[in-house]
Design a protein around this motif. Structure first.
Motif, PDB file in Angstrom:
ATOM      1  N   GLY A 154       4.174 -15.008 -27.687  1.00 30.65           N
ATOM      2  CA  GLY A 154       3.530 -15.715 -27.026  1.00 30.65           C
ATOM      3  C   GLY A 154       3.858 -16.359 -26.063  1.00 30.65           C
ATOM      4  O   GLY A 154       3.536 -16.295 -24.828  1.00 30.65           O
ATOM      5  N   ARG A 155       5.210 -16.809 -26.158  1.00 33.95           N
ATOM      6  CA  ARG A 155       6.093 -17.550 -25.233  1.00 33.95           C
ATOM      7  C   ARG A 155       6.754 -16.558 -23.972  1.00 33.95           C
ATOM      8  O   ARG A 155       6.201 -17.042 -22.907  1.00 33.95           O
ATOM      9  CB  ARG A 155       7.219 -18.179 -25.870  1.00 33.95           C
ATOM     10  CG  ARG A 155       6.930 -19.644 -26.369  1.00 33.95           C
ATOM     11  CD  ARG A 155       8.039 -20.299 -26.836  1.00 33.95           C
ATOM     12  NE  ARG A 155       8.715 -19.995 -27.892  1.00 33.95           N
ATOM     13  CZ  ARG A 155       9.085 -20.064 -29.208  1.00 33.95           C
ATOM     14  NH1 ARG A 155       7.974 -20.982 -29.624  1.00 33.95           N
ATOM     15  NH2 ARG A 155       9.617 -19.581 -30.151  1.00 33.95           N
ATOM     16  N   SER A 158       3.500 -15.657 -21.930  1.00 30.14           N
ATOM     17  CA  SER A 158       2.999 -16.982 -20.776  1.00 30.14           C
ATOM     18  C   SER A 158       3.897 -17.008 -20.007  1.00 30.14           C
ATOM     19  O   SER A 158       3.421 -17.415 -18.779  1.00 30.14           O
ATOM     20  CB  SER A 158       2.919 -17.992 -21.970  1.00 30.14           C
ATOM     21  OG  SER A 158       4.034 -18.439 -22.647  1.00 30.14           O
ATOM     22  N   ARG A 159       5.309 -16.632 -20.171  1.00 30.74           N
ATOM     23  CA  ARG A 159       6.163 -16.883 -19.066  1.00 30.74           C
ATOM     24  C   ARG A 159       6.088 -15.415 -18.212  1.00 30.74           C
ATOM     25  O   ARG A 159       6.091 -15.827 -16.943  1.00 30.74           O
ATOM     26  CB  ARG A 159       7.544 -16.810 -19.614  1.00 30.74           C
ATOM     27  CG  ARG A 159       8.028 -18.108 -20.089  1.00 30.74           C
ATOM     28  CD  ARG A 159       9.666 -18.136 -20.385  1.00 30.74           C
ATOM     29  NE  ARG A 159       9.903 -17.244 -21.309  1.00 30.74           N
ATOM     30  CZ  ARG A 159      10.135 -17.202 -22.594  1.00 30.74           C
ATOM     31  NH1 ARG A 159       9.847 -18.581 -23.298  1.00 30.74           N
ATOM     32  NH2 ARG A 159      10.760 -16.344 -23.169  1.00 30.74           N
ATOM     33  N   MET A 161       3.172 -13.791 -17.537  1.00 35.53           N
ATOM     34  CA  MET A 161       1.916 -13.852 -16.724  1.00 35.53           C
ATOM     35  C   MET A 161       1.453 -12.333 -16.409  1.00 35.53           C
ATOM     36  O   MET A 161       1.097 -12.137 -15.535  1.00 35.53           O
ATOM     37  CB  MET A 161       1.920 -14.658 -15.808  1.00 35.53           C
ATOM     38  CG  MET A 161       2.249 -16.243 -16.013  1.00 35.53           C
ATOM     39  SD  MET A 161       2.197 -17.231 -14.540  1.00 35.53           S
ATOM     40  CE  MET A 161       0.597 -17.067 -14.213  1.00 35.53           C
ATOM     41  N   ARG A 164      -3.780  -9.257 -18.778  1.00 32.35           N
ATOM     42  CA  ARG A 164      -4.220  -9.383 -20.219  1.00 32.35           C
ATOM     43  C   ARG A 164      -4.602  -7.893 -20.467  1.00 32.35           C
ATOM     44  O   ARG A 164      -4.474  -7.363 -21.631  1.00 32.35           O
ATOM     45  CB  ARG A 164      -5.234 -10.220 -20.598  1.00 32.35           C
ATOM     46  CG  ARG A 164      -5.493 -10.002 -22.049  1.00 32.35           C
ATOM     47  CD  ARG A 164      -4.516 -10.751 -22.766  1.00 32.35           C
ATOM     48  NE  ARG A 164      -4.642 -10.521 -24.052  1.00 32.35           N
ATOM     49  CZ  ARG A 164      -4.559  -9.439 -25.020  1.00 32.35           C
ATOM     50  NH1 ARG A 164      -4.051  -8.271 -24.353  1.00 32.35           N
ATOM     51  NH2 ARG A 164      -4.956  -9.417 -26.038  1.00 32.35           N
ATOM     52  N   GLN A 201      -1.039 -17.734 -28.126  1.00 39.23           N
ATOM     53  CA  GLN A 201      -1.782 -18.438 -27.034  1.00 39.23           C
ATOM     54  C   GLN A 201      -2.163 -17.467 -26.322  1.00 39.23           C
ATOM     55  O   GLN A 201      -2.263 -17.217 -25.164  1.00 39.23           O
ATOM     56  CB  GLN A 201      -0.468 -18.775 -26.238  1.00 39.23           C
ATOM     57  CG  GLN A 201       0.423 -19.826 -26.761  1.00 39.23           C
ATOM     58  CD  GLN A 201       1.547 -20.310 -26.179  1.00 39.23           C
ATOM     59  OE1 GLN A 201       1.269 -20.471 -24.764  1.00 39.23           O
ATOM     60  NE2 GLN A 201       2.676 -20.382 -26.676  1.00 39.23           N
ATOM     61  N   LEU A 202      -3.288 -16.580 -26.835  1.00 46.20           N
ATOM     62  CA  LEU A 202      -4.086 -15.606 -26.170  1.00 46.20           C
ATOM     63  C   LEU A 202      -5.421 -15.774 -26.528  1.00 46.20           C
ATOM     64  O   LEU A 202      -5.858 -16.209 -27.580  1.00 46.20           O
ATOM     65  CB  LEU A 202      -3.770 -14.263 -26.868  1.00 46.20           C
ATOM     66  CG  LEU A 202      -2.187 -13.611 -26.330  1.00 46.20           C
ATOM     67  CD1 LEU A 202      -2.199 -12.313 -27.093  1.00 46.20           C
ATOM     68  CD2 LEU A 202      -2.168 -13.511 -25.019  1.00 46.20           C
TER      69      LEU A 202
END
Length: 441
Positions: A154-155, A158-159, A161, A164, A201-202
């Motif tokens: 997840g990290r 998120s980094r 980007m 999706r 974190q999705l």
């Protein structure tokens, strides 16, 4: 083929020169249905200009640049080239089962990636390398590396980007008889999915896999819970792992009975010494109910043979079935440590020696092809059309690169070479002969 001019009733009384109308202006109506594009055709479209190579038509200079990994610049200097990431040869995108989800024929299994003690930077480099090479499937499992794999991935996502829609996340709902969370109740399924969403974190998870069936939980409760999490938008598809064909058919029947979303994939172990389920039962499940095969464990035994002594390797695993199993779940590892001591069983050691001899013959064959045994095993598995996606194990960029390069071996596996491999393995699964019910009486 017949054709007729367009008829306008408003022009009958004002224009009598319709018969003199030019044939080129007549509207042609073809009385036939439009052809439907096949999946093979769609693969050629998805491969871009690779379809030109397959069709045999001449390739323009601009297409040659794209195939060589270089992009054509449309600036003032038309011959200016800029480096661009190109898909490796042999990578294909297929529908997972009979769903509309398009997945690459190889994915990245993260059980060895997050459990190898690598730094976060190194893990990010390997995942980035997979994305740059067209791999869009990332498989997670709490059974091997715990919930930390979801947090770390997840990290990274998120980094980076990334868009999706460009990647597919596969995670599992794993239950163990030794853990506090037992069974596949609706409570456990809903809480596990919501916790995975928070760690990743999705907004949603693409595929949720139920690892092992629960004989103490009604199948109706399981399928209704999976239908609920899909209806909430938390999950797009669901599937199974290590389920028997009977259990998969039971789940499908309950889904049809209660109007729930059916599973689309079964994760199963598949290698040269574990073949029966993938080669006999998965094609039947695909043709009957549309369940695809996502396989794993292709090169796990090869890498373990490199690390461990051959005489001790085969004594730690379960040879109770006809097909050897090389899986590392918590329950099976505990069983092997506590109650099973195969090193004292001479019969099992003989089986281990036979497998070792077969691997030696395969290594000789792989040397003739100019590849490693692991690459030969990977290409051999992908040669099976029943395998929709093969999960690769990679704890380093070198291992991932080696697995990706094995795609180029698939065209080299001719019928003669496949026959040689079958002669070495001598374990092709066959269906038992049909027995009449009158004979059983």
């Amino acid at each position: 083929m017949s054709r007729m001019a367009l008829f306008n009733p408003a022009s009958n009384d004002t224009n009598n020169n319709d018969n003199d109308m030019d044939d080129s202006k007549a509207v042609t109506i073809y009385r036939c249905r439009a052809p439907i594009a096949s999946l093979d055709c769609m693969e050629e479209f998805s491969a871009g200009s690779a379809g030109a190579v397959a069709s045999g038509r001449p390739i323009e200079s601009k297409e040659r640049l794209l195939l060589s990994g270089l992009s054509y610049s449309s600036s003032e200097n038309p011959y200016q080239l800029t480096k661009q990431v190109s898909l490796p040869p042999g990578l294909r995108y297929r529908n997972l089962g009979k769903s509309g989800l398009r997945v690459a024929n190889i994915g990245l299994g993260t059980w060895s990636l997050f459990g190898s003690g690598l730094t976060s930077e190194k893990i990010e480099e390997i995942i980035t390398m997979a994305m740059n090479n067209g791999i869009n499937v990332f498989d997670l499992s709490e059974a091997h590396s715990g919930s930390g794999s979801e947090l770390e991935l997840g990290r990274i996502l998120s980094r980076k980007m990334w868009k999706r829609s460009s990647y597919i996340i596969v995670t599992k709902i794993y239950w163990s008889t030794r853990s506090e969370e037992k069974g596949l109740s609706r409570k456990h399924i809903v809480e596990s999915v919501r916790a995975s969403l928070m760690r990743l974190q999705l907004p949603y998870i693409d595929i949720v896999i139920i690892h092992k069936a629960d004989s103490m939980c009604p199948m109706e409760e399981v399928v209704r819970a999976m239908h609920y999490i899909i209806s909430q938008g938390w999950v797009m598809y669901w599937g199974t792992a290590r389920w028997s064909p009977v259990e998969i058919m039971e789940a499908y029947t309950n889904c049809r009975q209660f109007n729930c979303v059916t599973p689309i994939v079964e994760q199963t172990e598949y290698n040269m010494f574990c073949r029966e389920k993938t080669e006999l039962h998965m094609p039947e499940l695909y043709n009957k109910i549309g369940v695809g095969a996502m396989t794993w464990g292709t090169t796990s035994m090869i890498s373990s043979m490199d690390r461990d002594d051959r005489s001790n390797f085969f004594s730690r695993y379960n040879f109770k079935n006809k097909n050897t199993s090389f899986s590392w779940t918590e329950d099976e590892a505990a069983i092997n440590k506590e109650s099973w001591n195969w090193s004292k069983d001479r019969n099992q050691l003989d089986k281990g020696r036979k497998v070792s001899e077969k691997l030696q013959e395969l290594s000789i064959l792989s040397e003739k092809l100019g590849c490693s045994v692991a690459q030969l095993c990977t290409a051999w598995c992908l040669k099976n059309e029943s395998v929709h996606c093969l999960l690769l194990e990679a704890a380093s960029e070198e291992q991932l690169f080696s697995g990706i390069q094995s795609l180029q071996l698939i065209p080299k596996l001719s019928a003669t070479l496949m026959a040689d491999i079958e002669r070495i393995l001598d374990n092709k699964p066959t269906r038992p002969p049909a027995i009449s019910t009158l004979v059983l009486r």
